[in-house]
Write an enzyme that holds these catalytic residues in place. Structure first.
Site, PDB file in Angstrom:
ATOM      1  N   ASP A  80       0.715  -1.065  -0.026  1.00  0.00           N
ATOM      2  CA  ASP A  80       0.183  -0.114   0.490  1.00  0.00           C
ATOM      3  C   ASP A  80       0.643   1.303  -0.061  1.00  0.00           C
ATOM      4  O   ASP A  80       2.376   1.286   0.197  1.00  0.00           O
ATOM      5  CB  ASP A  80      -1.095   0.071   1.304  1.00  0.00           C
ATOM      6  N   GLU A 173       0.068  -0.847   5.772  1.00  0.00           N
ATOM      7  CA  GLU A 173       0.985  -0.951   6.549  1.00  0.00           C
ATOM      8  C   GLU A 173       0.889   0.974   7.076  1.00  0.00           C
ATOM      9  O   GLU A 173       1.206   1.400   8.330  1.00  0.00           O
ATOM     10  CB  GLU A 173       2.376  -1.081   6.003  1.00  0.00           C
ATOM     11  N   ASP A 196      11.724  -1.302   3.451  1.00  0.00           N
ATOM     12  CA  ASP A 196      11.398  -0.120   3.778  1.00  0.00           C
ATOM     13  C   ASP A 196      11.981   0.915   4.189  1.00  0.00           C
ATOM     14  O   ASP A 196      11.037   2.189   4.830  1.00  0.00           O
ATOM     15  CB  ASP A 196      10.185  -0.559   4.594  1.00  0.00           C
TER      16      ASP A 196
END
Length: 409
Positions: A80, A173, A196
């Site tokens: 996302d 997330e 990330d």
């Protein structure tokens, strides 16, 4: 590496913006589209034990190609993008051999400037992928997704020794739900890394302790002309509450290991008002003190109100600093640092002024520090990523797999 950029551009073309305040997980249909695409690509790549749960967690396994007592390790990214800025119709710009100065973002006045973002001075000669000024880019975290997929292709197509590699792609997330439905036991890794992070070399194993504070204020509205001694203005009470919050402990005044109070939203009328704060701190004791401070403020401002008027405060913890879990397994960080050095990268250990899925997973029994992606300026129109940084991330993932195999042989 040939398909790294192609993968990334394909992934960002899909609108996977998550949505807060929604019960269903994933919160948006667009995330399902990317998850199904990734599932298909993993199948075509020849991975095994591929599962896509009803809550949108995609898992797969790359079998070991060497024998030995090699621990299974994992790599995780989220599909996302942030609800803070539009992720629809992303139109990336590719700037090859960046020579310095401002980069025009599409047609108009928007620019990516080294005056505002000095890190650009360090990226001369590199290939930058930017937005067109109308949307975010989605490098957070589709750069991580593309890097994991490319690393799998490299490991699958080359005689690089590795143990069992687990991968997972999670939804939501950005709205704090990414790890809530993650089945650690089914994943089957002894430890993992979220991919990330930000600039090249970042290795993060400390994050904020986080809580949300929701305040409901009920006042009493009467005609202003006859209000003396009767009106209780909920908006005035809200202003008094915020005036009690330390002005030098907000996001715009803090950095590094400093915590903060952040008024994220406020709305209301004379009769009713609502305030939403987030509290962040790396230190657990300071974190608890900040929560007590908010309760004390609400009590102070609400003292002496008419019984029909009141201030209601609800505090919910969101996640905790994963440091206390990760440092119990120092080899996880040692391997990542060595992998970076082997790829001619200087590891940069820095705290995450935010959270990742790895923070929650670490408290669920899966120690999970965070690796860089090569991206910058997330959640807005100035977001960009370097192709070279993405390539470095792939190299580090592959090297971590190789070093882990060597430890177990």
């Amino acid at each position: 590496m040939d398909k790294l950029l192609e993968r990334f551009l394909h992934y960002v073309s899909l609108d996977t913006q998550s949505k807060s305040g929604v019960r269903q997980v994933p919160s948006t249909e667009g995330q399902w589209k990317l998850l199904r695409l990734l599932k298909q690509q993993l199948e075509e790549m020849g991975l095994v034990n591929i599962t896509l749960s009803e809550k949108g967690t995609l898992m797969a396994t790359l079998p070991a190609n060497v024998e030995g007592d090699i621990p299974a390790i994992g790599f995780i990214s989220h599909v996302d993008t942030s609800p803070d800025f539009s992720g629809k119709n992303v139109n990336p710009q590719i700037v090859e051999n960046y020579r310095g100065g401002d980069i025009a973002l599409g047609i108009g006045d928007e620019v990516l400037s080294p005056v505002m973002f000095p890190v650009l001075h360090q990226l001369l000669g590199q290939t930058l992928i930017t937005t067109d000024g109308k949307t975010l880019l989605g490098a957070d975290d589709k750069a991580g997704v593309a890097e994991i997929m490319t690393a799998l292709a490299v490991l699958k197509g080359n005689p690089i020794p590795h143990g069992e590699i687990k991968v997972a792609f999670t939804p939501d997330e950005e709205v704090g739900k990414g790890a809530k439905h993650f089945d650690v036991e089914a994943f089957g890794a002894q430890w993992a890394y979220t991919v990330d992070g930000g600039g090249v070399g970042e290795l993060e194993f400390e994050n904020f302790n986080a809580a949300s504070v929701n305040i409901k204020i009920v006042g009493n509205n009467v005609h202003p002309g006859t209000a003396k001694g009767v009106m209780v203005n909920a908006l005035s009470l809200a202003a008094r509450i915020h005036a009690e919050v330390p002005a030098d402990e907000t996001p715009e005044t803090t950095e590094g290991y400093e915590g903060f109070y952040h008024l994220a939203s406020m709305k209301g009328t004379v009769d009713r008002a609502e305030m939403h704060y987030i509290i962040r701190d790396f230190d657990r004791k300071q974190f608890e003190a900040r929560k007590r401070k908010m309760m004390e403020i609400a009590k102070k401002v609400g003292k002496g109100l008419h019984p029909d008027c009141y201030i209601e405060l609800v505090i919910e913890d969101s996640y905790y600093n994963m440091r206390e879990k990760v440092v119990e397994h120092p080899h996880i960080l040692d391997i990542a640092q060595q992998a970076m050095r082997d790829c001619h990268i200087t590891p940069e250990m820095k705290p995450i002024r935010g959270g990742t899925d790895g923070a929650q997973l670490s408290f669920m029994g899966l120690p999970c520090p965070n690796l860089f992606t090569g991206g910058y300026n997330y959640h807005g129109k100035h977001e960009f990523v370097t192709l070279e940084g993405m390539e470095k991330a792939v190299q580090v993932i592959v090297r971590i797999a190789e070093l882990t195999a060597k430890r177990g042989q």
